[in-house]
Design a protein around this motif. Sequence first.
Motif, PDB file in Angstrom:
ATOM      1  N   CYS A 195       0.851  -1.188   0.000  1.00  0.00           N
ATOM      2  CA  CYS A 195       0.000   0.000   0.000  1.00  0.00           C
ATOM      3  C   CYS A 195       0.885   1.235   0.000  1.00  0.00           C
ATOM      4  O   CYS A 195       1.902   1.271   0.685  1.00  0.00           O
ATOM      5  CB  CYS A 195      -0.892  -0.009   1.246  1.00  0.00           C
ATOM      6  SG  CYS A 195      -1.982   1.428   1.315  1.00  0.00           S
ATOM      7  N   LYS A 197      -0.570   4.407   0.456  1.00  0.00           N
ATOM      8  CA  LYS A 197      -1.353   5.531   0.954  1.00  0.00           C
ATOM      9  C   LYS A 197      -0.740   6.167   2.193  1.00  0.00           C
ATOM     10  O   LYS A 197      -0.923   7.346   2.434  1.00  0.00           O
ATOM     11  CB  LYS A 197      -2.792   5.078   1.262  1.00  0.00           C
ATOM     12  CG  LYS A 197      -3.645   4.907   0.015  1.00  0.00           C
ATOM     13  CD  LYS A 197      -4.045   6.251  -0.563  1.00  0.00           C
ATOM     14  CE  LYS A 197      -4.849   6.128  -1.831  1.00  0.00           C
ATOM     15  NZ  LYS A 197      -4.048   5.726  -2.990  1.00  0.00           N
ATOM     16  N   PHE A 198      -0.032   5.391   2.993  1.00  0.00           N
ATOM     17  CA  PHE A 198       0.597   5.917   4.208  1.00  0.00           C
ATOM     18  C   PHE A 198      -0.355   6.721   5.076  1.00  0.00           C
ATOM     19  O   PHE A 198      -0.033   7.854   5.471  1.00  0.00           O
ATOM     20  CB  PHE A 198       1.833   6.767   3.867  1.00  0.00           C
ATOM     21  CG  PHE A 198       3.029   5.939   3.469  1.00  0.00           C
ATOM     22  CD1 PHE A 198       3.801   5.321   4.435  1.00  0.00           C
ATOM     23  CD2 PHE A 198       3.344   5.746   2.132  1.00  0.00           C
ATOM     24  CE1 PHE A 198       4.889   4.543   4.074  1.00  0.00           C
ATOM     25  CE2 PHE A 198       4.432   4.974   1.764  1.00  0.00           C
ATOM     26  CZ  PHE A 198       5.208   4.371   2.737  1.00  0.00           C
ATOM     27  N   CYS A 199      -1.549   6.207   5.344  1.00  0.00           N
ATOM     28  CA  CYS A 199      -2.392   6.818   6.370  1.00  0.00           C
ATOM     29  C   CYS A 199      -1.516   6.879   7.625  1.00  0.00           C
ATOM     30  O   CYS A 199      -0.766   5.932   7.901  1.00  0.00           O
ATOM     31  CB  CYS A 199      -3.635   5.965   6.607  1.00  0.00           C
ATOM     32  SG  CYS A 199      -4.627   5.814   5.109  1.00  0.00           S
ATOM     33  N   TYR A 201      -1.662   6.518  10.750  1.00  0.00           N
ATOM     34  CA  TYR A 201      -1.742   5.573  11.871  1.00  0.00           C
ATOM     35  C   TYR A 201      -1.321   4.161  11.472  1.00  0.00           C
ATOM     36  O   TYR A 201      -1.184   3.286  12.312  1.00  0.00           O
ATOM     37  CB  TYR A 201      -3.196   5.500  12.406  1.00  0.00           C
ATOM     38  CG  TYR A 201      -4.195   5.265  11.286  1.00  0.00           C
ATOM     39  CD1 TYR A 201      -4.414   3.996  10.783  1.00  0.00           C
ATOM     40  CD2 TYR A 201      -4.877   6.327  10.705  1.00  0.00           C
ATOM     41  CE1 TYR A 201      -5.286   3.783   9.722  1.00  0.00           C
ATOM     42  CE2 TYR A 201      -5.743   6.134   9.654  1.00  0.00           C
ATOM     43  CZ  TYR A 201      -5.938   4.858   9.167  1.00  0.00           C
ATOM     44  OH  TYR A 201      -6.787   4.657   8.116  1.00  0.00           O
ATOM     45  N   CYS A 202      -1.142   3.924  10.169  1.00  0.00           N
ATOM     46  CA  CYS A 202      -1.148   2.542   9.679  1.00  0.00           C
ATOM     47  C   CYS A 202       0.253   2.002   9.426  1.00  0.00           C
ATOM     48  O   CYS A 202       1.100   2.658   8.810  1.00  0.00           O
ATOM     49  CB  CYS A 202      -1.968   2.480   8.399  1.00  0.00           C
ATOM     50  SG  CYS A 202      -2.179   0.801   7.804  1.00  0.00           S
ATOM     51  N   VAL A 204       0.781  -0.874   7.761  1.00  0.00           N
ATOM     52  CA  VAL A 204       0.779  -1.771   6.596  1.00  0.00           C
ATOM     53  C   VAL A 204       1.740  -1.352   5.472  1.00  0.00           C
ATOM     54  O   VAL A 204       2.450  -2.196   4.924  1.00  0.00           O
ATOM     55  CB  VAL A 204      -0.668  -1.936   6.066  1.00  0.00           C
ATOM     56  CG1 VAL A 204      -0.688  -2.613   4.707  1.00  0.00           C
ATOM     57  CG2 VAL A 204      -1.484  -2.747   7.063  1.00  0.00           C
ATOM     58  N   PRO A 205       1.807  -0.057   5.100  1.00  0.00           N
ATOM     59  CA  PRO A 205       2.738   0.298   4.020  1.00  0.00           C
ATOM     60  C   PRO A 205       4.189  -0.073   4.341  1.00  0.00           C
ATOM     61  O   PRO A 205       4.988  -0.278   3.441  1.00  0.00           O
ATOM     62  CB  PRO A 205       2.570   1.811   3.890  1.00  0.00           C
ATOM     63  CG  PRO A 205       1.198   2.071   4.410  1.00  0.00           C
ATOM     64  CD  PRO A 205       1.015   1.102   5.541  1.00  0.00           C
ATOM     65  N   GLN A 239      -4.820  -4.376  -0.143  1.00  0.00           N
ATOM     66  CA  GLN A 239      -4.954  -3.387   0.943  1.00  0.00           C
ATOM     67  C   GLN A 239      -5.792  -2.215   0.481  1.00  0.00           C
ATOM     68  O   GLN A 239      -6.442  -1.554   1.271  1.00  0.00           O
ATOM     69  CB  GLN A 239      -3.574  -2.898   1.395  1.00  0.00           C
ATOM     70  CG  GLN A 239      -2.962  -3.738   2.489  1.00  0.00           C
ATOM     71  CD  GLN A 239      -2.405  -5.042   1.976  1.00  0.00           C
ATOM     72  OE1 GLN A 239      -1.927  -5.120   0.862  1.00  0.00           O
ATOM     73  NE2 GLN A 239      -2.473  -6.080   2.777  1.00  0.00           N
ATOM     74  N   HIS A 275     -10.790   1.846  -0.743  1.00  0.00           N
ATOM     75  CA  HIS A 275     -10.413   3.155  -0.201  1.00  0.00           C
ATOM     76  C   HIS A 275     -11.257   4.204  -0.930  1.00  0.00           C
ATOM     77  O   HIS A 275     -11.223   4.269  -2.161  1.00  0.00           O
ATOM     78  CB  HIS A 275      -8.925   3.414  -0.439  1.00  0.00           C
ATOM     79  CG  HIS A 275      -8.414   4.612   0.301  1.00  0.00           C
ATOM     80  ND1 HIS A 275      -8.938   5.875   0.117  1.00  0.00           N
ATOM     81  CD2 HIS A 275      -7.460   4.734   1.242  1.00  0.00           C
ATOM     82  CE1 HIS A 275      -8.304   6.725   0.912  1.00  0.00           C
ATOM     83  NE2 HIS A 275      -7.407   6.063   1.606  1.00  0.00           N
ATOM     84  N   GLN A 302     -13.129   5.630   8.981  1.00  0.00           N
ATOM     85  CA  GLN A 302     -12.062   5.951   9.965  1.00  0.00           C
ATOM     86  C   GLN A 302     -12.456   7.090  10.894  1.00  0.00           C
ATOM     87  O   GLN A 302     -12.341   6.958  12.101  1.00  0.00           O
ATOM     88  CB  GLN A 302     -10.705   6.257   9.307  1.00  0.00           C
ATOM     89  CG  GLN A 302     -10.227   5.246   8.268  1.00  0.00           C
ATOM     90  CD  GLN A 302     -10.031   3.829   8.770  1.00  0.00           C
ATOM     91  OE1 GLN A 302     -10.338   3.507   9.896  1.00  0.00           O
ATOM     92  NE2 GLN A 302      -9.559   2.943   7.906  1.00  0.00           N
TER      93      GLN A 302
HETATM   94 FE1  SF4 Z   1      -4.451   3.448   4.783  1.00  0.00          FE
HETATM   95 FE2  SF4 Z   1      -5.506   0.985   4.464  1.00  0.00          FE
HETATM   96 FE3  SF4 Z   1      -3.169   1.581   3.301  1.00  0.00          FE
HETATM   97 FE4  SF4 Z   1      -3.354   1.332   5.957  1.00  0.00          FE
HETATM   98  S1  SF4 Z   1      -3.657  -0.290   4.447  1.00  0.00           S
HETATM   99  S2  SF4 Z   1      -2.255   2.940   4.806  1.00  0.00           S
HETATM  100  S3  SF4 Z   1      -5.448   2.146   6.364  1.00  0.00           S
HETATM  101  S4  SF4 Z   1      -5.170   2.528   2.878  1.00  0.00           S
END
Ligand code: SF4
Length: 475
Positions: A195, A197-199, A201-202, A204-205, A239, A275, A302
Amino acid sequence: MSEYRLPDFIKARKRGPYQAPIIREALKLNDVQKSLGRDLFYHVITYGCQANVRDGEVIAGILEEMGYTHTEELGEADIIILNTCAIRDNAEKRVMGEIGFLQNYKRMKPSMILGLCGCMAQEEVVVKRILKSYPVVDLIFGTHNLYELPAMIERIIVDNQKAVSVYSYQGSIFEDMPSVRSLPHKASVMIMDGCDKFCTYCIVPYTRGQQRSRLAEDVIKEVIELRDNGYKEVTLLGQNVNAYGKDIPDNGDFGYLLKKVAETGIERIRFTTSHPWDFTKEMVDAIADYDNIMPFVHLPLQSGNDEILRRMGRRYTSQQYRELFDTLKERVRDVAISTDIIVGFPGETEEQFLDTLKMVEYCKYDNAYSFVFSPRPGTPAAKMEDNEELEVKKERLYRLNDRLGYYSKINNEKWVGKTVKVLLDGPSKNNPEVFCGYTPQQKLVNFTLKEGKVGDIIDVRITEAKKNSLNGEQI
Ligand code: SF4
Ligand code: 5AD
């Protein structure tokens, strides 16, 4: 520690224009590896999201190529692999507890290999802590190198050494990996990994790397094979599925992929996770136009407050979210929409939380997952000032869940008296006399079955609505 390849968040953060290499037939076993698992048993414990579950199926596939046989009995297992999730602190705590518990099995059977992989293995702090405090763990590999598993197991058994190898880089796409699918009638198909997007809080990236889409032709080939093998439902996984294809030229986007998958004629198609930022009108049209694309969208909100959304890095406002939500409701007949909500993001005030509640009153979600913000080391939100007490956050979660539960029940009640099509999963967990399955809107139905087998689509009349499920009878 130098003999180990350890994770590195600075490398994991590297992003730029990137087209991931496609690696076909990455899994090559030498003669020793092909028979290492003969007469031995494996058990994989998976936590977290559906992508992790799919990785668990691939890990099982690799172990079976090595001759291992699956067992449900932990005491019988010669290798136990913990396939972990790092999304929130409590997911990590559970794994640490499980390692403590599994130490007992290792004591009884010292030759047993205890392995850890998945998103926690991609975190520097976690791996260093495990190496220091949990010597029982013999094997650590990350989300990028499942194909190295045979060589790592060989190192442990033949050379009697620990094996630790985690790569922090953008990542590759692996085609043709073996896998043992968990179900005979429903399958997950990864369409992308990672992913960008680098939200804020996340994690996952960082743990899953840069966004890498599989070629549409490879996805479609897999769906056709599944269809020909009797599968009734596929779930397209990523993701952020709506960003599918943006990283590869001349391929088509998620709207295109949805249409192509629908045209395979497979009975049911689902997809997750969406998303809102990347959701186009063409994608909504595809969902509306094809009967075999199920009318169910998981659309994480969110937060309902624009300032919090901005600080989360979500790239949409509450108004833009509402517009997409309304379009889906208008265009897709009987669509059900679920969501994810985080409460207690750093600096969230009571008023800002009330905006989230207002959105819940507006959207009246069919289903929702709600969480208290959990700071993930290395992410920007973990460094933001946060003065709110945990008790206050928990109280917000409680109020939120009360409203979410109310609307789940209200939405379920609309189905009472109607006849719905349920894909039969089998007997329910709690009562073998009762059968269960899901409606197109992804509602769980428990029902009395007159006739049918797993994978059949059954007409069920709904007799009762609960908060999280429906009851009914086959007609
Ligand atoms: Fe945002 Fe989802 Fe990517 Fe996490 S996995 S950064 S919440 S889009
Ligand atoms: N704290 C709490 N919830 C989180 N999620 C992701 N990261 C965090 C975090 N640090 C939630 C989001 C996401 C879902 C999979 O998990 O709501 O959509």
